[in-house]
Motif scaffolding. Structure first.
Motif, mmCIF file in Angstrom:
data_model
loop_
_atom_site.group_PDB
_atom_site.id
_atom_site.type_symbol
_atom_site.label_atom_id
_atom_site.label_comp_id
_atom_site.label_asym_id
_atom_site.label_seq_id
_atom_site.Cartn_x
_atom_site.Cartn_y
_atom_site.Cartn_z
ATOM 1 N N UNK A 48 37.305 56.163 23.466
ATOM 2 C CA UNK A 48 37.335 54.840 24.069
ATOM 3 C C UNK A 48 38.271 54.757 25.268
ATOM 4 N N UNK A 49 39.221 55.666 25.325
ATOM 5 C CA UNK A 49 40.174 55.662 26.430
ATOM 6 C C UNK A 49 40.893 56.993 26.435
ATOM 7 N N UNK A 68 46.928 50.106 18.775
ATOM 8 C CA UNK A 68 46.340 49.726 20.065
ATOM 9 C C UNK A 68 45.493 50.863 20.637
ATOM 10 N N UNK A 69 45.055 51.774 19.790
ATOM 11 C CA UNK A 69 44.333 52.952 20.267
ATOM 12 C C UNK A 69 42.942 52.634 20.805
ATOM 13 N N UNK A 70 42.341 51.549 20.388
ATOM 14 C CA UNK A 70 40.962 51.242 20.794
ATOM 15 C C UNK A 70 40.887 50.288 21.986
ATOM 16 N N UNK A 71 41.960 50.231 22.791
ATOM 17 C CA UNK A 71 41.983 49.315 23.933
ATOM 18 C C UNK A 71 40.923 49.686 24.966
ATOM 19 N N UNK A 72 40.179 48.689 25.396
ATOM 20 C CA UNK A 72 39.177 48.833 26.448
ATOM 21 C C UNK A 72 39.309 47.652 27.398
ATOM 22 N N UNK A 73 38.573 47.696 28.488
ATOM 23 C CA UNK A 73 38.521 46.565 29.412
ATOM 24 C C UNK A 73 37.198 45.846 29.182
ATOM 25 N N UNK A 74 37.255 44.539 28.981
ATOM 26 C CA UNK A 74 36.058 43.741 28.696
ATOM 27 C C UNK A 74 35.912 42.669 29.755
ATOM 28 N N UNK A 75 34.807 42.717 30.474
ATOM 29 C CA UNK A 75 34.545 41.749 31.544
ATOM 30 C C UNK A 75 35.752 41.581 32.466
ATOM 31 N N UNK A 76 36.397 42.704 32.789
ATOM 32 C CA UNK A 76 37.527 42.694 33.700
ATOM 33 C C UNK A 76 38.884 42.456 33.062
ATOM 34 N N UNK A 77 38.930 42.119 31.779
ATOM 35 C CA UNK A 77 40.202 41.883 31.085
ATOM 36 C C UNK A 77 40.637 43.171 30.385
ATOM 37 N N UNK A 78 41.785 43.696 30.786
ATOM 38 C CA UNK A 78 42.292 44.948 30.236
ATOM 39 C C UNK A 78 42.939 44.755 28.871
ATOM 40 N N UNK A 79 43.064 45.849 28.147
ATOM 41 C CA UNK A 79 43.786 45.917 26.873
ATOM 42 C C UNK A 79 43.200 45.046 25.769
ATOM 43 N N UNK A 92 30.360 43.556 29.671
ATOM 44 C CA UNK A 92 30.660 44.794 30.398
ATOM 45 C C UNK A 92 31.966 45.356 29.849
ATOM 46 N N UNK A 93 31.867 46.518 29.230
ATOM 47 C CA UNK A 93 33.018 47.172 28.615
ATOM 48 C C UNK A 93 33.282 48.469 29.373
ATOM 49 N N UNK A 94 34.550 48.704 29.667
ATOM 50 C CA UNK A 94 34.932 49.932 30.354
ATOM 51 C C UNK A 94 36.000 50.652 29.533
ATOM 52 N N UNK A 95 35.911 51.961 29.507
ATOM 53 C CA UNK A 95 36.917 52.744 28.790
ATOM 54 C C UNK A 95 38.242 52.691 29.529
ATOM 55 N N UNK A 96 39.311 52.975 28.790
ATOM 56 C CA UNK A 96 40.639 53.019 29.391
ATOM 57 C C UNK A 96 40.818 54.315 30.164
ATOM 58 N N UNK A 97 41.338 54.221 31.327
ATOM 59 C CA UNK A 97 41.516 55.375 32.209
ATOM 60 C C UNK A 97 42.981 55.787 32.260
#
Length: 110
Positions: A48-49, A68-79, A92-97
Protein backbone atom coordinates in the motif's frame (compact mmCIF):
# COMPACT_ATOMS: atom_id res chain seq x y z
CA UNK A 1 -8.29 -13.21 -5.11
CA UNK A 2 -11.37 -14.11 -3.19
CA UNK A 3 -13.81 -12.61 -0.74
CA UNK A 4 -16.07 -14.13 1.88
CA UNK A 5 -19.35 -14.42 -0.03
CA UNK A 6 -21.72 -15.36 2.79
CA UNK A 7 -21.06 -14.35 6.39
CA UNK A 8 -23.42 -15.11 9.30
CA UNK A 9 -23.15 -11.56 10.70
CA UNK A 10 -22.24 -9.41 7.68
CA UNK A 11 -24.70 -11.07 5.31
CA UNK A 12 -24.31 -12.02 1.66
CA UNK A 13 -21.82 -10.11 -0.40
CA UNK A 14 -23.97 -10.57 -3.49
CA UNK A 15 -26.63 -8.35 -1.85
CA UNK A 16 -24.25 -5.39 -2.01
CA UNK A 17 -23.81 -3.05 -4.94
CA UNK A 18 -20.59 -3.34 -6.95
CA UNK A 19 -18.69 -0.09 -7.28
CA UNK A 20 -15.51 0.95 -9.04
CA UNK A 21 -12.55 2.89 -7.68
CA UNK A 22 -9.05 3.73 -8.82
CA UNK A 23 -5.80 2.70 -7.19
CA UNK A 24 -2.60 4.09 -8.66
CA UNK A 25 -4.33 4.90 -11.98
CA UNK A 26 -5.92 1.46 -12.41
CA UNK A 27 -9.66 0.81 -11.99
CA UNK A 28 -10.72 -1.95 -9.61
CA UNK A 29 -14.01 -3.32 -8.34
CA UNK A 30 -15.23 -3.24 -4.76
CA UNK A 31 -18.50 -3.68 -2.91
CA UNK A 32 -20.43 -1.13 -0.87
CA UNK A 33 -19.41 -1.09 2.80
CA UNK A 34 -16.04 -2.68 1.98
CA UNK A 35 -12.91 -1.01 3.31
CA UNK A 36 -10.19 0.14 0.96
CA UNK A 37 -7.87 -2.42 2.55
CA UNK A 38 -10.30 -5.30 1.96
CA UNK A 39 -10.98 -4.22 -1.62
CA UNK A 40 -7.27 -3.95 -2.40
CA UNK A 41 -6.56 -7.35 -0.84
CA UNK A 42 -9.41 -8.91 -2.83
CA UNK A 43 -7.88 -7.43 -5.98
CA UNK A 44 -4.46 -8.93 -5.20
CA UNK A 45 -2.76 -5.76 -3.95
CA UNK A 46 -0.56 -6.22 -0.91
CA UNK A 47 1.79 -3.21 -0.98
CA UNK A 48 0.00 0.00 0.00
CA UNK A 49 2.95 2.31 0.49
CA UNK A 50 6.69 2.43 1.07
CA UNK A 51 8.50 3.55 4.18
CA UNK A 52 9.14 7.27 3.96
CA UNK A 53 12.88 7.01 4.50
CA UNK A 54 14.02 3.48 3.67
CA UNK A 55 11.63 2.80 0.79
CA UNK A 56 10.80 -0.69 2.12
CA UNK A 57 7.30 -1.95 1.25
CA UNK A 58 4.44 -1.60 3.71
CA UNK A 59 1.01 -3.20 3.69
CA UNK A 60 -1.81 -4.05 6.04
CA UNK A 61 -0.48 -4.90 9.48
CA UNK A 62 -3.10 -4.71 12.23
CA UNK A 63 -6.22 -4.08 10.09
CA UNK A 64 -8.03 -2.51 13.06
CA UNK A 65 -6.76 1.07 12.99
CA UNK A 66 -4.06 0.86 15.67
CA UNK A 67 -1.02 1.17 13.45
CA UNK A 68 -0.47 3.50 10.53
CA UNK A 69 1.02 1.02 8.06
CA UNK A 70 -1.94 1.10 5.64
CA UNK A 71 -1.82 4.87 5.01
CA UNK A 72 -2.86 5.89 1.50
CA UNK A 73 -3.96 9.09 -0.20
CA UNK A 74 -7.71 9.27 -0.89
CA UNK A 75 -9.11 11.90 -3.24
CA UNK A 76 -6.05 14.05 -2.54
CA UNK A 77 -6.12 13.65 1.27
CA UNK A 78 -2.91 12.06 2.56
CA UNK A 79 -2.49 9.64 5.47
CA UNK A 80 -5.90 7.98 5.30
CA UNK A 81 -5.98 4.53 6.92
CA UNK A 82 -7.18 2.03 4.34
CA UNK A 83 -8.41 -0.41 6.98
CA UNK A 84 -10.88 2.12 8.44
CA UNK A 85 -12.12 3.85 5.29
CA UNK A 86 -14.94 2.52 3.13
CA UNK A 87 -14.55 2.53 -0.63
CA UNK A 88 -16.85 4.93 -2.45
CA UNK A 89 -17.86 5.00 -6.10
CA UNK A 90 -15.14 6.60 -8.28
CA UNK A 91 -12.83 7.14 -5.29
CA UNK A 92 -9.22 7.83 -6.25
CA UNK A 93 -6.72 6.07 -4.02
CA UNK A 94 -2.97 6.46 -4.34
CA UNK A 95 -0.26 4.46 -2.63
CA UNK A 96 2.16 6.15 -0.26
CA UNK A 97 5.40 7.15 -1.92
CA UNK A 98 8.90 7.53 -0.54
CA UNK A 99 9.44 11.12 0.47
CA UNK A 100 12.71 12.94 -0.05
CA UNK A 101 14.83 13.09 3.06
CA UNK A 102 15.01 16.87 3.57
CA UNK A 103 17.34 16.62 6.57
CA UNK A 104 19.82 14.50 4.60
CA UNK A 105 19.81 17.00 1.74
CA UNK A 106 20.34 19.92 4.13
CA UNK A 107 23.33 18.17 5.72
CA UNK A 108 24.83 17.34 2.32
CA UNK A 109 24.42 20.95 1.22
CA UNK A 110 26.20 22.17 4.34
Amino acid sequence: MSRILDHPVLGKLTDRKRISFQYDHTTYEAYEQETIAAALLANGIRKLRVHEESGSPRGIYCNIGHCMECRVTVNGQANVRACLTFVEEDMVVESGKQLPNIVKRMVEQG
